[in-house]
Design a protein around this motif. Structure first.
Motif, mmCIF file in Angstrom:
data_model
loop_
_atom_site.group_PDB
_atom_site.id
_atom_site.type_symbol
_atom_site.label_atom_id
_atom_site.label_comp_id
_atom_site.label_asym_id
_atom_site.label_seq_id
_atom_site.Cartn_x
_atom_site.Cartn_y
_atom_site.Cartn_z
ATOM 1 N N SER A 39 81.880 116.307 32.437
ATOM 2 C CA SER A 39 82.829 117.212 31.809
ATOM 3 C C SER A 39 82.430 118.447 32.202
ATOM 4 O O SER A 39 83.506 119.464 31.994
ATOM 5 N N ASP A 40 81.274 118.893 32.668
ATOM 6 C CA ASP A 40 81.091 120.144 32.805
ATOM 7 C C ASP A 40 80.694 120.647 34.332
ATOM 8 O O ASP A 40 80.130 121.913 34.727
ATOM 9 N N GLY A 41 81.313 119.663 35.134
ATOM 10 C CA GLY A 41 80.913 120.011 36.541
ATOM 11 C C GLY A 41 81.432 121.193 36.915
ATOM 12 O O GLY A 41 82.846 121.588 36.659
ATOM 13 N N GLY A 42 80.898 121.794 37.834
ATOM 14 C CA GLY A 42 81.251 123.306 38.313
ATOM 15 C C GLY A 42 80.793 124.573 37.601
ATOM 16 O O GLY A 42 80.883 125.541 38.037
ATOM 17 N N THR A 43 80.351 124.292 36.342
ATOM 18 C CA THR A 43 80.030 125.190 35.278
ATOM 19 C C THR A 43 78.712 125.776 35.890
ATOM 20 O O THR A 43 77.693 125.392 36.237
ATOM 21 N N PRO A 44 78.650 127.353 35.879
ATOM 22 C CA PRO A 44 77.314 127.851 36.453
ATOM 23 C C PRO A 44 76.196 127.606 35.616
ATOM 24 O O PRO A 44 76.313 127.332 33.937
ATOM 25 N N CYS A 45 75.010 127.530 36.141
ATOM 26 C CA CYS A 45 73.743 127.001 35.243
ATOM 27 C C CYS A 45 72.662 127.604 35.888
ATOM 28 O O CYS A 45 72.261 127.720 36.989
ATOM 29 N N ARG A 46 71.505 127.441 35.220
ATOM 30 C CA ARG A 46 70.345 127.766 35.656
ATOM 31 C C ARG A 46 68.988 127.108 35.579
ATOM 32 O O ARG A 46 68.088 126.969 35.854
ATOM 33 N N ASP A 47 69.628 125.602 34.767
ATOM 34 C CA ASP A 47 68.588 124.837 34.636
ATOM 35 C C ASP A 47 69.330 123.388 34.143
ATOM 36 O O ASP A 47 70.596 123.407 33.690
ATOM 37 N N GLY A 48 68.865 122.053 34.673
ATOM 38 C CA GLY A 48 69.384 120.924 34.324
ATOM 39 C C GLY A 48 69.832 120.514 32.721
ATOM 40 O O GLY A 48 70.614 119.686 32.352
ATOM 41 N N SER A 49 69.124 121.280 31.777
ATOM 42 C CA SER A 49 68.949 120.977 30.640
ATOM 43 C C SER A 49 70.521 121.646 30.197
ATOM 44 O O SER A 49 70.937 121.134 29.058
ATOM 45 N N GLU A 50 71.069 122.585 30.937
ATOM 46 C CA GLU A 50 72.388 123.072 30.482
ATOM 47 C C GLU A 50 73.462 122.085 31.033
ATOM 48 O O GLU A 50 74.875 122.352 30.544
ATOM 49 N N CYS A 51 73.164 120.930 31.553
ATOM 50 C CA CYS A 51 74.335 120.254 32.448
ATOM 51 C C CYS A 51 74.452 118.459 31.732
ATOM 52 O O CYS A 51 73.199 118.153 31.439
ATOM 53 N N GLU A 71 71.382 130.802 40.949
ATOM 54 C CA GLU A 71 72.185 130.306 39.895
ATOM 55 C C GLU A 71 72.878 129.106 40.747
ATOM 56 O O GLU A 71 73.301 129.177 41.599
ATOM 57 N N GLY A 72 72.784 127.855 39.918
ATOM 58 C CA GLY A 72 73.519 126.953 40.549
ATOM 59 C C GLY A 72 74.878 126.451 39.642
ATOM 60 O O GLY A 72 75.165 127.292 38.902
ATOM 61 N N THR A 73 75.372 125.302 40.059
ATOM 62 C CA THR A 73 76.529 124.782 39.160
ATOM 63 C C THR A 73 76.243 123.377 38.629
ATOM 64 O O THR A 73 75.492 122.522 39.428
ATOM 65 N N CYS A 74 76.707 122.952 37.608
ATOM 66 C CA CYS A 74 76.566 121.728 36.970
ATOM 67 C C CYS A 74 77.075 120.647 37.907
ATOM 68 O O CYS A 74 78.154 120.842 38.501
ATOM 69 N N SER A 75 76.629 119.360 38.209
ATOM 70 C CA SER A 75 76.948 118.652 39.069
ATOM 71 C C SER A 75 78.203 117.882 38.542
ATOM 72 O O SER A 75 78.508 118.001 37.389
ATOM 73 N N GLU A 76 79.114 117.314 39.614
ATOM 74 C CA GLU A 76 80.441 116.678 39.094
ATOM 75 C C GLU A 76 80.295 115.323 38.691
ATOM 76 O O GLU A 76 81.178 114.710 38.245
#
Length: 97
Positions: A39-51, A71-76
């Motif tokens: 549900s959070d795919g494409g959201t900016p993140c700095r760590d996998g714990s945010e996704c 800075e990454g993005t949460c996986s789809e």
């Protein structure tokens, strides 16, 4: 996080290798039964714990060196054959299962 632990953590937290759903799917984390949209795919993140899935490194023309601030993005989805990971705001390398 130790690079030796990354595959185990990704398997358990990202793909849910030990989950009842994965066991029902035959233990293959990449079959269509076990892979689901996040549900959070494409959201900016700095760590996998945010996704829900993992924090994916950006795809670019230049390869990233390990430990590069990024800075990454949460996986789809919850699983993929290979992932470029971001941990603690830094590129952590590519993990292929």
């Amino acid at each position: 996080m130790s690079r030796l632990l990354v595959p185990v953590v990704v398997c358990l937290l990202v793909a849910g290798c030990g989950s009842d759903e994965n066991q029902r799917c035959g233990g293959d984390i990449f079959n269509e039964c076990a892979v689901r949209a996040t549900s959070d795919g494409g959201t900016p993140c700095r760590d996998g714990s945010e996704c829900e899935g993992w924090c994916a490194a950006p795809v670019g023309a230049e390869p990233l060196e390990p430990d590069t601030p990024v800075e990454g993005t949460c996986s789809e989805t919850t699983a993929a054959p290979c992932q470029d990971l971001v941990e603690d705001g830094r590129y952590a390398g590519t993990l292929c299962a």
